[in-house]
Design an enzyme around this catalytic site. Structure first.
Site, PDB file in Angstrom:
ATOM      1  N   GLU A 171       0.799  -1.225   0.000  1.00 13.43           N
ATOM      2  CA  GLU A 171       0.000   0.000   0.000  1.00 13.43           C
ATOM      3  C   GLU A 171       0.836   1.282   0.000  1.00 13.43           C
ATOM      4  O   GLU A 171       0.837   2.039   0.983  1.00 13.43           O
ATOM      5  CB  GLU A 171      -0.954  -0.019   1.192  1.00 13.43           C
ATOM      6  CG  GLU A 171      -1.951  -1.155   1.108  1.00 13.43           C
ATOM      7  CD  GLU A 171      -2.936  -1.202   2.285  1.00 13.43           C
ATOM      8  OE1 GLU A 171      -2.716  -0.514   3.286  1.00 13.43           O
ATOM      9  OE2 GLU A 171      -3.921  -1.952   2.185  1.00 13.43           O
ATOM     10  N   GLU A 374      -5.122  -8.745   0.652  1.00 16.73           N
ATOM     11  CA  GLU A 374      -5.796  -8.414   1.923  1.00 16.73           C
ATOM     12  C   GLU A 374      -7.280  -8.205   1.665  1.00 16.73           C
ATOM     13  O   GLU A 374      -7.661  -7.635   0.637  1.00 16.73           O
ATOM     14  CB  GLU A 374      -5.264  -7.103   2.539  1.00 16.73           C
ATOM     15  CG  GLU A 374      -3.930  -7.194   3.199  1.00 16.73           C
ATOM     16  CD  GLU A 374      -3.489  -5.870   3.818  1.00 16.73           C
ATOM     17  OE1 GLU A 374      -4.344  -5.043   4.191  1.00 16.73           O
ATOM     18  OE2 GLU A 374      -2.268  -5.675   3.910  1.00 16.73           O
TER      19      GLU A 374
HETATM   20  O1  IFM Z   1      -4.040  -3.092   9.069  1.00 14.89           O
HETATM   21  C1  IFM Z   1      -4.030  -2.606   7.768  1.00 14.89           C
HETATM   22  C2  IFM Z   1      -2.849  -3.169   7.005  1.00 14.89           C
HETATM   23  O2  IFM Z   1      -1.642  -2.906   7.633  1.00 14.89           O
HETATM   24  C3  IFM Z   1      -2.804  -2.548   5.626  1.00 14.89           C
HETATM   25  N1  IFM Z   1      -4.055  -2.690   4.955  1.00 14.89           N
HETATM   26  C4  IFM Z   1      -5.254  -2.331   5.659  1.00 14.89           C
HETATM   27  C5  IFM Z   1      -5.278  -2.991   7.027  1.00 14.89           C
HETATM   28  C6  IFM Z   1      -6.559  -2.571   7.775  1.00 14.89           C
HETATM   29  O3  IFM Z   1      -6.598  -1.200   7.929  1.00 14.89           O
END
Ligand code: IFM
Length: 472
Positions: A171, A374
Protein backbone atom coordinates in the site's frame (compact mmCIF):
# COMPACT_ATOMS: atom_id res chain seq x y z
CA UNK A 1 -4.61 -19.04 -16.84
CA UNK A 2 -6.15 -21.52 -14.42
CA UNK A 3 -9.50 -23.06 -15.41
CA UNK A 4 -12.49 -20.80 -14.59
CA UNK A 5 -14.76 -22.12 -11.86
CA UNK A 6 -18.53 -21.98 -12.03
CA UNK A 7 -20.34 -19.82 -9.50
CA UNK A 8 -21.36 -22.73 -7.30
CA UNK A 9 -18.40 -25.08 -7.67
CA UNK A 10 -15.28 -25.24 -5.60
CA UNK A 11 -12.15 -23.17 -6.16
CA UNK A 12 -9.13 -24.40 -8.17
CA UNK A 13 -7.20 -27.09 -6.30
CA UNK A 14 -4.10 -24.94 -6.04
CA UNK A 15 -5.96 -21.86 -4.80
CA UNK A 16 -3.89 -20.10 -2.09
CA UNK A 17 -6.27 -19.86 0.86
CA UNK A 18 -4.33 -17.61 3.15
CA UNK A 19 -4.13 -15.24 6.06
CA UNK A 20 -2.00 -12.14 6.36
CA UNK A 21 -0.26 -9.98 8.94
CA UNK A 22 2.61 -7.49 9.05
CA UNK A 23 5.74 -7.33 11.17
CA UNK A 24 5.15 -4.12 13.10
CA UNK A 25 1.53 -4.96 13.77
CA UNK A 26 2.15 -8.30 15.49
CA UNK A 27 5.80 -8.96 16.29
CA UNK A 28 6.44 -6.69 19.27
CA UNK A 29 10.01 -7.23 20.54
CA UNK A 30 10.62 -3.68 19.42
CA UNK A 31 14.04 -3.49 21.02
CA UNK A 32 15.01 -7.15 21.04
CA UNK A 33 18.09 -8.75 19.54
CA UNK A 34 19.55 -5.63 17.98
CA UNK A 35 16.50 -4.40 16.07
CA UNK A 36 16.78 -0.79 14.87
CA UNK A 37 14.06 1.82 15.17
CA UNK A 38 11.43 2.33 12.53
CA UNK A 39 9.42 5.45 11.81
CA UNK A 40 6.48 3.71 13.49
CA UNK A 41 8.48 3.22 16.71
CA UNK A 42 9.09 6.96 16.64
CA UNK A 43 5.49 7.84 15.80
CA UNK A 44 4.27 5.82 18.78
CA UNK A 45 6.49 7.88 21.06
CA UNK A 46 4.87 11.14 20.03
CA UNK A 47 1.99 12.15 22.21
CA UNK A 48 -1.40 12.26 20.55
CA UNK A 49 -0.32 10.41 17.41
CA UNK A 50 -1.64 6.92 18.21
CA UNK A 51 -4.89 6.08 19.97
CA UNK A 52 -4.39 6.16 23.75
CA UNK A 53 -0.63 6.15 23.29
CA UNK A 54 -0.56 2.48 22.21
CA UNK A 55 2.76 1.23 20.85
CA UNK A 56 4.09 -1.73 18.91
CA UNK A 57 6.53 -2.58 21.72
CA UNK A 58 4.78 -5.84 22.61
CA UNK A 59 1.90 -6.06 20.11
CA UNK A 60 0.95 -9.78 19.89
CA UNK A 61 4.48 -10.80 20.88
CA UNK A 62 4.53 -12.89 17.74
CA UNK A 63 8.32 -12.62 17.76
CA UNK A 64 8.37 -14.94 20.76
CA UNK A 65 5.09 -16.80 20.13
CA UNK A 66 5.38 -17.51 16.41
CA UNK A 67 5.31 -21.27 17.02
CA UNK A 68 1.93 -21.01 18.72
CA UNK A 69 0.68 -18.76 15.93
CA UNK A 70 1.84 -21.11 13.19
CA UNK A 71 0.16 -23.99 15.03
CA UNK A 72 -3.07 -21.95 15.04
CA UNK A 73 -2.74 -21.38 11.30
CA UNK A 74 -2.18 -25.07 10.77
CA UNK A 75 -5.32 -25.76 12.82
CA UNK A 76 -7.31 -23.52 10.46
CA UNK A 77 -5.76 -25.35 7.54
CA UNK A 78 -4.42 -22.28 5.74
CA UNK A 79 -2.33 -23.02 2.70
CA UNK A 80 -0.37 -19.77 2.77
CA UNK A 81 0.69 -17.04 5.18
CA UNK A 82 1.53 -13.54 4.03
CA UNK A 83 4.09 -12.11 6.44
CA UNK A 84 6.25 -9.04 6.20
CA UNK A 85 9.89 -8.64 7.11
CA UNK A 86 10.88 -5.74 9.34
CA UNK A 87 13.60 -3.85 7.50
CA UNK A 88 15.11 -2.32 10.68
CA UNK A 89 15.10 -5.70 12.41
CA UNK A 90 17.26 -7.09 9.62
CA UNK A 91 19.36 -3.97 8.94
CA UNK A 92 19.09 -1.71 12.00
CA UNK A 93 20.58 1.31 10.22
CA UNK A 94 18.60 0.65 7.05
CA UNK A 95 21.81 0.16 5.07
CA UNK A 96 25.07 -1.54 5.93
CA UNK A 97 25.51 -3.97 8.79
CA UNK A 98 23.10 -6.89 8.84
CA UNK A 99 21.63 -7.97 12.17
CA UNK A 100 22.07 -11.73 12.15
CA UNK A 101 19.70 -12.26 15.07
CA UNK A 102 16.93 -10.40 13.29
CA UNK A 103 17.40 -12.30 10.08
CA UNK A 104 17.48 -15.56 12.00
CA UNK A 105 13.97 -14.88 13.30
CA UNK A 106 12.59 -15.00 9.75
CA UNK A 107 14.61 -18.14 9.09
CA UNK A 108 12.92 -19.83 12.04
CA UNK A 109 9.50 -18.54 11.06
CA UNK A 110 9.83 -19.75 7.48
CA UNK A 111 11.01 -23.17 8.64
CA UNK A 112 8.14 -23.43 11.10
CA UNK A 113 5.65 -22.56 8.35
CA UNK A 114 7.09 -25.06 5.92
CA UNK A 115 7.05 -27.79 8.55
CA UNK A 116 3.36 -26.99 9.10
CA UNK A 117 2.74 -27.28 5.35
CA UNK A 118 2.08 -23.54 4.98
CA UNK A 119 3.57 -21.60 2.09
CA UNK A 120 5.29 -18.35 3.18
CA UNK A 121 4.45 -15.31 1.03
CA UNK A 122 6.87 -12.56 1.98
CA UNK A 123 6.22 -8.82 1.77
CA UNK A 124 9.44 -6.86 1.90
CA UNK A 125 8.02 -3.56 3.07
CA UNK A 126 4.91 -3.04 5.14
CA UNK A 127 5.51 0.52 6.40
CA UNK A 128 8.16 0.09 9.14
CA UNK A 129 10.74 2.23 7.37
CA UNK A 130 14.11 2.42 9.16
CA UNK A 131 14.27 5.59 11.23
CA UNK A 132 17.97 6.05 10.43
CA UNK A 133 17.11 6.30 6.75
CA UNK A 134 14.29 8.71 7.50
CA UNK A 135 16.96 10.92 9.04
CA UNK A 136 18.79 10.75 5.72
CA UNK A 137 15.80 12.04 3.83
CA UNK A 138 13.71 8.88 3.80
CA UNK A 139 11.71 8.25 0.65
CA UNK A 140 12.41 11.84 -0.45
CA UNK A 141 15.97 10.79 -1.09
CA UNK A 142 16.27 9.14 -4.49
CA UNK A 143 18.84 6.77 -2.97
CA UNK A 144 15.93 5.10 -1.18
CA UNK A 145 15.44 2.91 -4.24
CA UNK A 146 18.98 1.55 -3.88
CA UNK A 147 18.66 1.21 -0.11
CA UNK A 148 15.59 -0.93 -0.70
CA UNK A 149 17.34 -2.96 -3.40
CA UNK A 150 20.23 -3.67 -1.01
CA UNK A 151 17.84 -4.72 1.75
CA UNK A 152 15.96 -6.92 -0.72
CA UNK A 153 19.23 -8.62 -1.62
CA UNK A 154 19.91 -9.49 2.02
CA UNK A 155 16.47 -11.02 2.56
CA UNK A 156 16.37 -12.83 -0.76
CA UNK A 157 19.83 -14.21 -0.24
CA UNK A 158 18.77 -15.65 3.09
CA UNK A 159 15.22 -16.87 2.46
CA UNK A 160 14.80 -17.58 -1.24
CA UNK A 161 15.97 -21.19 -0.97
CA UNK A 162 12.64 -21.75 0.84
CA UNK A 163 10.48 -18.77 -0.07
CA UNK A 164 9.04 -18.58 -3.58
CA UNK A 165 6.37 -15.88 -3.28
CA UNK A 166 7.38 -12.25 -2.91
CA UNK A 167 5.65 -8.90 -2.67
CA UNK A 168 7.64 -5.69 -2.71
CA UNK A 169 5.59 -2.82 -1.22
CA UNK A 170 2.40 -2.86 0.77
CA UNK A 171 0.00 0.00 0.00
CA UNK A 172 2.30 2.79 -1.18
CA UNK A 173 -0.79 5.01 -1.17
CA UNK A 174 -0.78 4.83 2.62
CA UNK A 175 2.84 5.31 3.50
CA UNK A 176 3.23 8.04 0.88
CA UNK A 177 -0.14 9.76 1.22
CA UNK A 178 -1.26 9.10 4.79
CA UNK A 179 2.31 9.14 6.08
CA UNK A 180 3.75 12.16 4.29
CA UNK A 181 0.81 14.28 3.12
CA UNK A 182 -2.04 13.76 5.56
CA UNK A 183 0.40 13.11 8.41
CA UNK A 184 -1.81 10.56 10.16
CA UNK A 185 0.56 7.66 9.73
CA UNK A 186 4.32 7.44 10.23
CA UNK A 187 6.43 9.42 9.81
CA UNK A 188 3.56 11.85 10.39
CA UNK A 189 4.70 14.54 7.94
CA UNK A 190 2.52 17.06 6.14
CA UNK A 191 4.60 17.83 3.11
CA UNK A 192 3.63 19.58 -0.09
CA UNK A 193 2.21 17.87 -3.13
CA UNK A 194 5.43 17.90 -5.18
CA UNK A 195 7.38 16.32 -2.35
CA UNK A 196 4.82 13.60 -1.84
CA UNK A 197 4.64 12.79 -5.54
CA UNK A 198 8.41 12.53 -5.51
CA UNK A 199 8.20 10.16 -2.54
CA UNK A 200 5.71 8.05 -4.49
CA UNK A 201 7.99 7.99 -7.52
CA UNK A 202 10.96 6.89 -5.43
CA UNK A 203 8.83 4.17 -3.84
CA UNK A 204 7.90 2.90 -7.29
CA UNK A 205 11.56 2.95 -8.31
CA UNK A 206 12.31 0.96 -5.17
CA UNK A 207 9.64 -1.53 -6.17
CA UNK A 208 11.21 -1.95 -9.62
CA UNK A 209 14.75 -2.33 -8.29
CA UNK A 210 13.50 -4.84 -5.74
CA UNK A 211 11.81 -6.92 -8.44
CA UNK A 212 15.05 -6.89 -10.43
CA UNK A 213 16.98 -8.14 -7.42
CA UNK A 214 14.48 -10.88 -6.60
CA UNK A 215 14.30 -12.00 -10.23
CA UNK A 216 18.06 -12.27 -10.64
CA UNK A 217 19.15 -13.41 -7.19
CA UNK A 218 16.45 -15.79 -5.97
CA UNK A 219 17.65 -19.34 -5.46
CA UNK A 220 14.31 -20.83 -6.54
CA UNK A 221 12.13 -19.48 -9.34
CA UNK A 222 10.32 -16.54 -7.76
CA UNK A 223 6.68 -15.57 -8.10
CA UNK A 224 6.57 -11.79 -7.71
CA UNK A 225 3.83 -9.25 -7.13
CA UNK A 226 3.07 -6.26 -4.97
CA UNK A 227 0.17 -5.20 -2.76
CA UNK A 228 -1.27 -1.75 -3.44
CA UNK A 229 -4.61 -0.56 -2.11
CA UNK A 230 -7.28 -1.37 -4.68
CA UNK A 231 -10.33 0.85 -4.82
CA UNK A 232 -12.88 -0.79 -7.11
CA UNK A 233 -15.78 1.19 -8.49
CA UNK A 234 -19.02 -0.76 -8.75
CA UNK A 235 -21.73 -0.05 -11.30
CA UNK A 236 -24.96 1.09 -9.68
CA UNK A 237 -26.94 -1.19 -12.00
CA UNK A 238 -24.75 -4.03 -13.32
CA UNK A 239 -27.39 -4.93 -15.89
CA UNK A 240 -26.82 -1.58 -17.64
CA UNK A 241 -23.76 -1.61 -19.91
CA UNK A 242 -23.53 2.19 -19.57
CA UNK A 243 -23.18 1.90 -15.78
CA UNK A 244 -20.56 -0.81 -16.15
CA UNK A 245 -18.61 1.37 -18.57
CA UNK A 246 -18.94 4.35 -16.21
CA UNK A 247 -17.66 2.30 -13.26
CA UNK A 248 -14.70 1.05 -15.28
CA UNK A 249 -13.84 4.56 -16.38
CA UNK A 250 -14.18 5.97 -12.86
CA UNK A 251 -12.03 3.20 -11.40
CA UNK A 252 -9.02 4.28 -13.45
CA UNK A 253 -9.64 8.02 -13.56
CA UNK A 254 -7.58 10.36 -11.45
CA UNK A 255 -10.13 13.08 -11.08
CA UNK A 256 -8.76 16.60 -10.73
CA UNK A 257 -6.50 17.27 -7.77
CA UNK A 258 -8.19 20.07 -5.89
CA UNK A 259 -5.73 21.89 -3.61
CA UNK A 260 -8.62 23.88 -2.19
CA UNK A 261 -10.08 20.78 -0.57
CA UNK A 262 -9.05 19.91 2.99
CA UNK A 263 -6.33 17.29 2.98
CA UNK A 264 -8.55 14.60 4.46
CA UNK A 265 -11.07 15.03 1.68
CA UNK A 266 -8.67 15.04 -1.22
CA UNK A 267 -8.62 11.39 -2.13
CA UNK A 268 -6.27 11.64 -5.08
CA UNK A 269 -3.70 9.40 -3.45
CA UNK A 270 -6.06 6.46 -3.74
CA UNK A 271 -6.29 6.59 -7.53
CA UNK A 272 -5.59 3.07 -8.81
CA UNK A 273 -4.01 4.25 -12.04
CA UNK A 274 -1.49 6.68 -10.53
CA UNK A 275 0.24 3.80 -8.75
CA UNK A 276 -0.41 0.79 -10.92
CA UNK A 277 -0.15 2.17 -14.46
CA UNK A 278 3.57 2.96 -14.10
CA UNK A 279 4.23 -0.40 -12.45
CA UNK A 280 2.36 -2.54 -14.95
CA UNK A 281 1.88 -0.42 -18.07
CA UNK A 282 5.12 1.58 -17.86
CA UNK A 283 3.64 5.09 -17.83
CA UNK A 284 1.87 7.47 -15.49
CA UNK A 285 -1.77 8.14 -16.40
CA UNK A 286 -2.15 11.22 -18.61
CA UNK A 287 -5.05 12.68 -16.62
CA UNK A 288 -3.07 12.54 -13.38
CA UNK A 289 0.07 13.94 -14.96
CA UNK A 290 -1.95 16.86 -16.36
CA UNK A 291 -3.82 17.53 -13.13
CA UNK A 292 -0.67 17.68 -10.98
CA UNK A 293 0.93 20.31 -13.23
CA UNK A 294 4.40 21.35 -12.15
CA UNK A 295 4.24 19.13 -9.05
CA UNK A 296 4.90 15.96 -11.07
CA UNK A 297 8.11 14.07 -10.21
CA UNK A 298 11.23 14.35 -12.30
CA UNK A 299 11.47 11.40 -14.68
CA UNK A 300 14.99 10.28 -15.52
CA UNK A 301 15.77 8.31 -18.65
CA UNK A 302 15.22 4.75 -17.49
CA UNK A 303 12.88 5.36 -14.60
CA UNK A 304 9.75 3.94 -16.15
CA UNK A 305 11.59 0.93 -17.51
CA UNK A 306 12.95 0.25 -14.04
CA UNK A 307 9.54 0.68 -12.43
CA UNK A 308 7.67 -1.56 -14.87
CA UNK A 309 9.43 -4.86 -14.29
CA UNK A 310 7.38 -7.87 -15.37
CA UNK A 311 5.26 -9.20 -12.52
CA UNK A 312 3.78 -12.66 -12.02
CA UNK A 313 0.62 -11.50 -10.31
CA UNK A 314 -1.30 -8.36 -9.49
CA UNK A 315 -1.66 -8.46 -5.71
CA UNK A 316 -4.25 -6.08 -4.39
CA UNK A 317 -5.75 -5.20 -1.01
CA UNK A 318 -9.50 -4.74 -1.36
CA UNK A 319 -11.80 -3.84 1.52
CA UNK A 320 -14.48 -1.64 -0.01
CA UNK A 321 -15.65 -0.16 -3.25
CA UNK A 322 -17.11 3.11 -4.45
CA UNK A 323 -20.14 3.23 -6.75
CA UNK A 324 -20.84 5.01 -10.02
CA UNK A 325 -23.46 5.21 -12.73
CA UNK A 326 -23.57 6.78 -16.16
CA UNK A 327 -24.84 10.35 -15.93
CA UNK A 328 -27.09 11.93 -18.56
CA UNK A 329 -24.00 12.75 -20.66
CA UNK A 330 -22.73 9.17 -20.25
CA UNK A 331 -19.89 10.30 -17.99
CA UNK A 332 -19.39 8.59 -14.59
CA UNK A 333 -21.40 10.04 -11.79
CA UNK A 334 -20.62 9.01 -8.24
CA UNK A 335 -23.35 7.31 -6.18
CA UNK A 336 -23.09 7.84 -2.43
CA UNK A 337 -24.13 5.14 0.06
CA UNK A 338 -27.58 5.91 1.44
CA UNK A 339 -28.49 6.41 5.11
CA UNK A 340 -27.96 3.30 7.20
CA UNK A 341 -25.67 1.64 4.64
CA UNK A 342 -23.99 -1.38 6.31
CA UNK A 343 -20.62 -0.53 7.77
CA UNK A 344 -17.86 -2.27 9.74
CA UNK A 345 -16.67 -1.16 13.18
CA UNK A 346 -14.26 1.23 11.45
CA UNK A 347 -17.24 2.57 9.48
CA UNK A 348 -15.96 1.25 6.18
CA UNK A 349 -18.90 0.41 3.88
CA UNK A 350 -19.63 -3.27 3.34
CA UNK A 351 -19.50 -3.72 -0.43
CA UNK A 352 -19.04 -7.42 -1.31
CA UNK A 353 -19.25 -6.67 -5.03
CA UNK A 354 -15.83 -5.04 -4.68
CA UNK A 355 -14.44 -8.58 -4.92
CA UNK A 356 -16.29 -9.07 -8.19
CA UNK A 357 -15.67 -5.80 -10.05
CA UNK A 358 -12.24 -5.17 -8.55
CA UNK A 359 -10.53 -8.35 -9.80
CA UNK A 360 -12.45 -8.12 -13.07
CA UNK A 361 -11.47 -4.54 -13.91
CA UNK A 362 -7.90 -4.97 -12.63
CA UNK A 363 -7.37 -8.04 -14.78
CA UNK A 364 -8.88 -6.37 -17.83
CA UNK A 365 -6.50 -3.43 -17.52
CA UNK A 366 -3.36 -5.08 -16.22
CA UNK A 367 -3.69 -8.54 -17.77
CA UNK A 368 -2.11 -10.31 -14.83
CA UNK A 369 -3.44 -13.07 -12.58
CA UNK A 370 -4.92 -11.49 -9.47
CA UNK A 371 -4.22 -12.30 -5.83
CA UNK A 372 -6.33 -10.71 -3.09
CA UNK A 373 -3.47 -9.91 -0.75
CA UNK A 374 -5.80 -8.41 1.92
CA UNK A 375 -9.50 -8.34 2.66
CA UNK A 376 -11.35 -8.34 5.96
CA UNK A 377 -12.99 -6.10 8.51
CA UNK A 378 -12.70 -4.64 11.94
CA UNK A 379 -15.45 -5.89 14.26
CA UNK A 380 -16.73 -5.28 17.76
CA UNK A 381 -15.40 -8.64 18.97
CA UNK A 382 -15.09 -9.73 22.58
CA UNK A 383 -14.85 -13.00 24.47
CA UNK A 384 -18.37 -13.99 25.50
CA UNK A 385 -19.38 -15.53 28.81
CA UNK A 386 -19.09 -18.95 27.21
CA UNK A 387 -15.43 -18.27 26.39
CA UNK A 388 -15.95 -17.97 22.63
CA UNK A 389 -15.93 -15.00 20.28
CA UNK A 390 -19.17 -14.91 18.30
CA UNK A 391 -18.31 -12.76 15.31
CA UNK A 392 -21.25 -13.61 13.08
CA UNK A 393 -20.73 -10.32 11.23
CA UNK A 394 -17.29 -11.48 10.04
CA UNK A 395 -18.66 -14.78 8.78
CA UNK A 396 -21.44 -12.98 6.92
CA UNK A 397 -18.99 -10.43 5.49
CA UNK A 398 -16.61 -13.13 4.34
CA UNK A 399 -19.32 -15.26 2.81
CA UNK A 400 -20.60 -12.34 0.77
CA UNK A 401 -17.16 -11.20 -0.38
CA UNK A 402 -15.94 -14.71 -1.21
CA UNK A 403 -19.09 -15.50 -3.17
CA UNK A 404 -18.49 -12.36 -5.22
CA UNK A 405 -14.90 -13.42 -5.77
CA UNK A 406 -15.97 -16.84 -6.94
CA UNK A 407 -18.42 -15.26 -9.38
CA UNK A 408 -15.60 -13.20 -10.82
CA UNK A 409 -13.63 -16.42 -11.28
CA UNK A 410 -16.61 -18.12 -12.86
CA UNK A 411 -16.71 -15.21 -15.30
CA UNK A 412 -13.12 -15.92 -16.28
CA UNK A 413 -11.02 -13.82 -13.91
CA UNK A 414 -7.84 -15.66 -12.99
CA UNK A 415 -7.63 -15.29 -9.22
CA UNK A 416 -4.83 -17.28 -7.62
CA UNK A 417 -5.32 -16.63 -3.93
CA UNK A 418 -7.13 -14.89 -1.10
CA UNK A 419 -5.42 -13.66 2.08
CA UNK A 420 -7.66 -12.76 4.95
CA UNK A 421 -6.60 -9.71 6.90
CA UNK A 422 -5.76 -10.68 9.50
CA UNK A 423 -4.80 -13.87 11.27
CA UNK A 424 -4.59 -12.08 14.64
CA UNK A 425 -6.10 -8.95 16.13
CA UNK A 426 -3.21 -6.52 15.96
CA UNK A 427 -1.84 -2.98 16.10
CA UNK A 428 -4.04 -1.04 13.70
CA UNK A 429 -1.59 1.84 13.21
CA UNK A 430 -2.95 5.19 14.45
CA UNK A 431 -5.99 3.34 15.83
CA UNK A 432 -3.76 1.27 18.09
CA UNK A 433 -5.42 -1.84 19.49
CA UNK A 434 -8.90 -0.31 19.31
CA UNK A 435 -9.75 -2.13 16.09
CA UNK A 436 -9.96 -5.92 15.84
CA UNK A 437 -9.34 -7.38 12.39
CA UNK A 438 -8.30 -10.90 13.40
CA UNK A 439 -9.72 -14.35 12.94
CA UNK A 440 -8.05 -14.91 16.30
CA UNK A 441 -8.88 -12.70 19.26
CA UNK A 442 -5.90 -11.44 21.25
CA UNK A 443 -6.20 -10.41 24.89
CA UNK A 444 -3.46 -7.80 25.09
CA UNK A 445 -3.16 -8.09 28.88
CA UNK A 446 -2.42 -11.82 28.85
CA UNK A 447 -1.61 -12.33 25.13
CA UNK A 448 -4.02 -15.23 25.15
CA UNK A 449 -5.23 -16.21 21.67
CA UNK A 450 -8.87 -17.27 21.23
CA UNK A 451 -10.09 -18.41 17.81
CA UNK A 452 -13.22 -16.52 16.83
CA UNK A 453 -16.20 -18.32 15.30
CA UNK A 454 -15.02 -16.96 11.95
CA UNK A 455 -11.72 -18.86 12.26
CA UNK A 456 -13.63 -22.11 12.65
CA UNK A 457 -15.87 -21.17 9.74
CA UNK A 458 -12.89 -20.21 7.54
CA UNK A 459 -11.42 -23.63 8.35
CA UNK A 460 -14.52 -25.20 6.77
CA UNK A 461 -14.26 -22.93 3.73
CA UNK A 462 -10.71 -24.09 3.19
CA UNK A 463 -11.47 -27.75 3.92
CA UNK A 464 -14.35 -27.74 1.43
CA UNK A 465 -12.32 -25.61 -0.98
CA UNK A 466 -15.09 -23.04 -1.01
CA UNK A 467 -17.99 -25.41 -1.53
CA UNK A 468 -19.63 -24.46 1.77
CA UNK A 469 -19.91 -20.85 0.61
CA UNK A 470 -23.11 -21.89 -1.11
CA UNK A 471 -24.70 -22.69 2.28
CA UNK A 472 -26.68 -19.95 4.03
O1 IFM B 1 -4.04 -3.09 9.07
C1 IFM B 1 -4.03 -2.61 7.77
C2 IFM B 1 -2.85 -3.17 7.00
O2 IFM B 1 -1.64 -2.91 7.63
C3 IFM B 1 -2.80 -2.55 5.63
N1 IFM B 1 -4.05 -2.69 4.96
C4 IFM B 1 -5.25 -2.33 5.66
C5 IFM B 1 -5.28 -2.99 7.03
C6 IFM B 1 -6.56 -2.57 7.78
O3 IFM B 1 -6.60 -1.20 7.93
Amino acid sequence: MSKPVSADSSFPVDFAWGVAAAAFQIEGAANADGKGLSVWDMMCRQSGRVYEGHTGDVACDHYHRYREDVAIMRGIGVKAYRLSVSWPRVIPGGTGAVNEAGLAFYDRLVDELLTAGIQPWVTLFHWDFPYELYCRGGWLNRDSAEWFADYTRVVVDRLSDRVGHWMTLNEPQCFAGLGHYHGVQAPGDRLGLAEVLRIGHHALLAHGRSVQVIRTQAKTTPVIGWAPVGTPVLPEDPSKPADVAAARQAMFAMGPHDPAKPRGEDGFFWANSWWSDPVVLGHYPEDGWASFGSAVPELRADDLATISQPLDFYGVNIYRGLMARAGADGMPESVRPGPGFPRTALKWPVTPEALYWGPKFFQERYKLPVVITENGLSGADWVALDGHVHDAHRIDFLKRYLRALRRAMADGVDVRGYFHWSILDNFEWADGYKERFGLIHVDYATLKRTPKDSALWYREVIASNGKNLALD
